[in-house]
Design an enzyme around this catalytic site. Structure first.
Site: not given
Ligand code: IVH
Length: 673
Positions: A35-36, A83, A112, A114, A116, A225, A314, A408, A411, A426, A432
């Protein structure tokens, strides 16, 4: 029309800025990533069509921002960019088309996971970890070196027989494994401390702690990475090559990355991990795709906030649709009211979900929940279910909005919500039922008074029989043996065990007693800090809110809560009874063997990094010579021990207050004199 657009842009800007603040500063997210991102894209589209209405501080121009005031701020040598991201495979294909067009032919990609978590930048000089900085706003971040040093997988010193550059920066992601998250969150719940919504927030909250010894108790992990160094392209041709070098130097590098020769291989990788990710021990929220060749990366270059040679795909969090059957309200031992969505059972990411927390009244309002709504449920961080939205098409025309109760449900006492707090409470703590039982159960808990022979179920039974109403009643249970033996399944032996357990609890130290009392916002760590600082209940009772808040890591909210608790006559009466029963209300003074008293009566604060000492070593040194550490710069501070890269705001403040600024060497001289 244009007025409407301007209003819409302003509204989206304000909304996204608020979400960014929650996410980066409060380490808490009130909106799903999807959503963001949708809102951000909507704003981006409006701004590019109507640039005249773009706010100079628009969230579309920012990388985010998590700088907090507690740490030294450090400028990044190379900005930490984010990114571009997409949820669509078509856009990945378009990314590849753009790359091919710019380079003139197909290229290799490194795919790679990503991770979290939180991005971190580590600096190594001569193989030694010298600095760890968070991303912050991309330009400057927080110096969290001491906290990062507690992460076992990050080497402090590289082996000397390896060929690594004299100075380099390596970037990656810090995260918490799901199992550690579940275990620690459960412990926090038992302790009456605020729990975290997902491992990412837990990792972020942990990295921002001031007390590194506390960080060390919460296992964080890391994958690296990205390598930066001067003239990198002369040594390494490609990202893949540098990853393998970095791996050889001893850094944790994920072995789930893949070198792909076509966009089809990239898409296959994406598909594979969309389902395989559930088997990982940590959360990932997508896939990162990077052009492998450094020469091509350079050719592609950057936009204002992200590289053109990389993007991320994503994953949508797994969602399910189900009926909201009812909202019920749980009252915790501190009186906090938690609304719970009772759902028609639905399978989500492999488990059946029947209930989901709705957190607080704001959340119900934000979702605009109505009775009988069909809702979307998501697993936050793949673990805890949450309601993320309503299927408006399925809302019945006569459905009434869910109304948060004024009183509440247990209670009947009017609920209160303090200014700036999201949670209703409460306040009828002595009348309570769930609060009374919850407090008694908390008191006997393993990490509190650890009373053997008295369990949570027995507390419920005793409470029903009117044998227990308040904590001090526990200490007169031994006088009620005649009554106790009449209780079913409660024989002489059980009573003996329990009485022995109660007796033993009288020797539990003050910090445990303070924690066990169940004062709102006083968890295990806070109790420890208060006990250590004030030494006795008598001293704590005398302290003002400001004095309590001056203890390291104790905020004003906690201080107010403690102060209020100790101002109520019924609590003082109860504490007197507990004191009379023989519980510990003073810290047992251990004789501290001081190396000398050369720093006695002097106060110190350490800031910055030091070439030959860690900050912990310097603290221990000061304390062992009778000096006292302070947590902030004030007129009470005698010396600021400054190393390299101290934050400019600290320096200005110290200069303004005329606090002498000394080096670590000066400190050693003071001790030797
Ligand atoms: S590369 C210039 N590799 O995703 C590129 N980022 O929105 C630098 N993240 O700020 C990021 N896994 O916190 C890269 N395998 C991965 C990642 C990764 C997670 C996060 C990282 C970054 C955000 C990018």
């Amino acid at each position: 029309m244009s007025q409407d657009i301007q209003t819409k842009i302003e509204q989206l800007t304000a909304e996204l800025n608020a979400y960014n603040y929650q996410y980066y500063v409060l380490a808490n997210s009130a909106i799903s990533d999807y959503d963001f991102d949708q809102k951000l894209k909507e704003l981006e589209a409006l701004e590019s069509a109507y640039p005249q209405y773009r706010d100079p501080n628009s969230p579309t121009l920012k990388v985010g921002g998590d700088i907090t005031s507690k740490f030294n701020t450090v400028q990044h040598k190379w900005p930490m960019l984010s990114l571009s991201n997409t949820y669509s495979e078509q856009e990945l294909i378009e990314f590849d088309e753009r790359v091919q067009k710019a380079i003139g032919h197909s290229v290799q990609y490194v795919c790679e996971l990503k991770f979290d978590g939180l991005s971190i930048s580590l600096t190594y000089e001569n193989g030694k970890l010298t600095q760890a900085v968070t991303r912050g706003d991309g330009i400057q971040g927080d110096d969290v070196t001491n906290n990062v040093r507690t992460i076992r997988s990050i080497p402090h010193q590289l082996k000397s027989n390896l060929q690594y550059p004299e100075v380099f920066e390596i970037r990656g992601e810090i995260f918490m494994h799901k199992s550690a998250f579940l275990r620690l969150n459960k412990e926090r719940e038992e302790n009456g401390e605020q729990t975290y919504a997902n491992p990412r927030n837990f990792a972020s909250g942990t990295l921002k702690l001031q007390d590194s010894s506390e960080v060390a108790k919460r296992p964080l992990d890391c994958f690296l990475y990205f390598l930066y160094m001067e003239n990198r392209n002369r040594t390494y041709q490609s990202h893949w090559e540098s990853l393998s070098a970095v791996h050889e130097w001893g850094f944790p590098v994920s072995d789930n990355s893949k070198l792909c020769n076509s966009i089809q291989e990239v898409l296959d990788f994406v598909h594979y991990w969309d389902s395989a990710r559930h088997q990982l021990t940590y959360d990932i929220d997508g896939i990162v795709i990077k052009v492998n060749d450094y020469a091509y990366q350079e050719e592609l270059g950057f936009t204002a906030k992200s590289p053109r040679w990389a993007t991320s795909y994503k994953f949508k969090a797994e969602q399910a649709e189900t009926i909201l059957e009812a909202v019920t309200y749980q009252i915790g031992r501190t009186g906090a009211v938690t609304p719970v969505a009772n759902l028609a059972p639905v399978v989500l990411a492999g488990t059946t979900v029947k209930r989901a927390s709705l957190h607080n009244a704001n959340e119900i309002e934000r979702l605009g929940l109505h009775q009988g709504d069909t809702v979307y449920v998501e697993k936050g961080g793949e673990i805890i279910p949450k309601v993320v939205g309503v299927n408006m098409e399925k809302r019945k025309p006569d459905a009434l909005p869910i109304k948060y109760p004024d009183h509440c449900p247990e209670c009947g006492t009017a609920l209160v919500r303090e200014e700036g707090e999201a949670v209703h409470y409460c306040l009828n703590e002595d009348g309570c039922e769930p609060q009374i039982v919850g407090k008694l159960q908390h008191f006997i808990g393993r990490k509190m008074m650890d009373i053997q022979g008295l369990g949570a179920e027995t507390i419920v039974t005793f409470h029903k029989l009117n044998l227990l109403r308040q904590i001090s009643d526990i200490y007169s249970l031994g006088d009620k043996r005649d009554e106790l033996v009449t209780i079913e399944r409660f024989g002489q032996k059980s009573i003996d065990n329990m009485v022995a357990g109660i007796e033993l609890s009288k020797s539990k130290p003050f910090e445990k007693v303070l924690f066990a009392l169940g004062i709102r916002h006083v968890g295990e760590t806070v109790a420890k800090k208060l006990a250590l600082h004030f030494k006795s209940l008598e001293q704590l009772k005398l302290a003002s809110i400001e004095e309590i808040a001056s203890v390291q890591d104790i905020g004003i909210r906690i201080a107010e809560s403690v102060h209020h608790y100790l101002s109520l006559p019924e609590h003082l009466e109860e504490l007197e009874k507990l004191q009379a029963a023989g519980l510990q209300f003073e810290v047992e003074e251990k004789t501290v063997l001081l190396a000398s008293d050369s720093l006695a009566g002097k106060t110190f604060l350490i800031s910055g990094v030091f070439a030959t000492h860690s900050r912990e070593d310097l603290t221990a040194l000061i304390e062992s010579h009778g000096g006292k550490m302070l947590s902030s710069i004030s007129s009470k501070l005698n010396y600021l021990v400054a190393g390299d890269k101290m934050g400019p705001s600290k320096l200005t403040k110290a200069e303004k207050l005329k606090v002498p600024i000394i080096s670590d060497e000066d400190l050693l001289n003071m001790i030797n004199q």
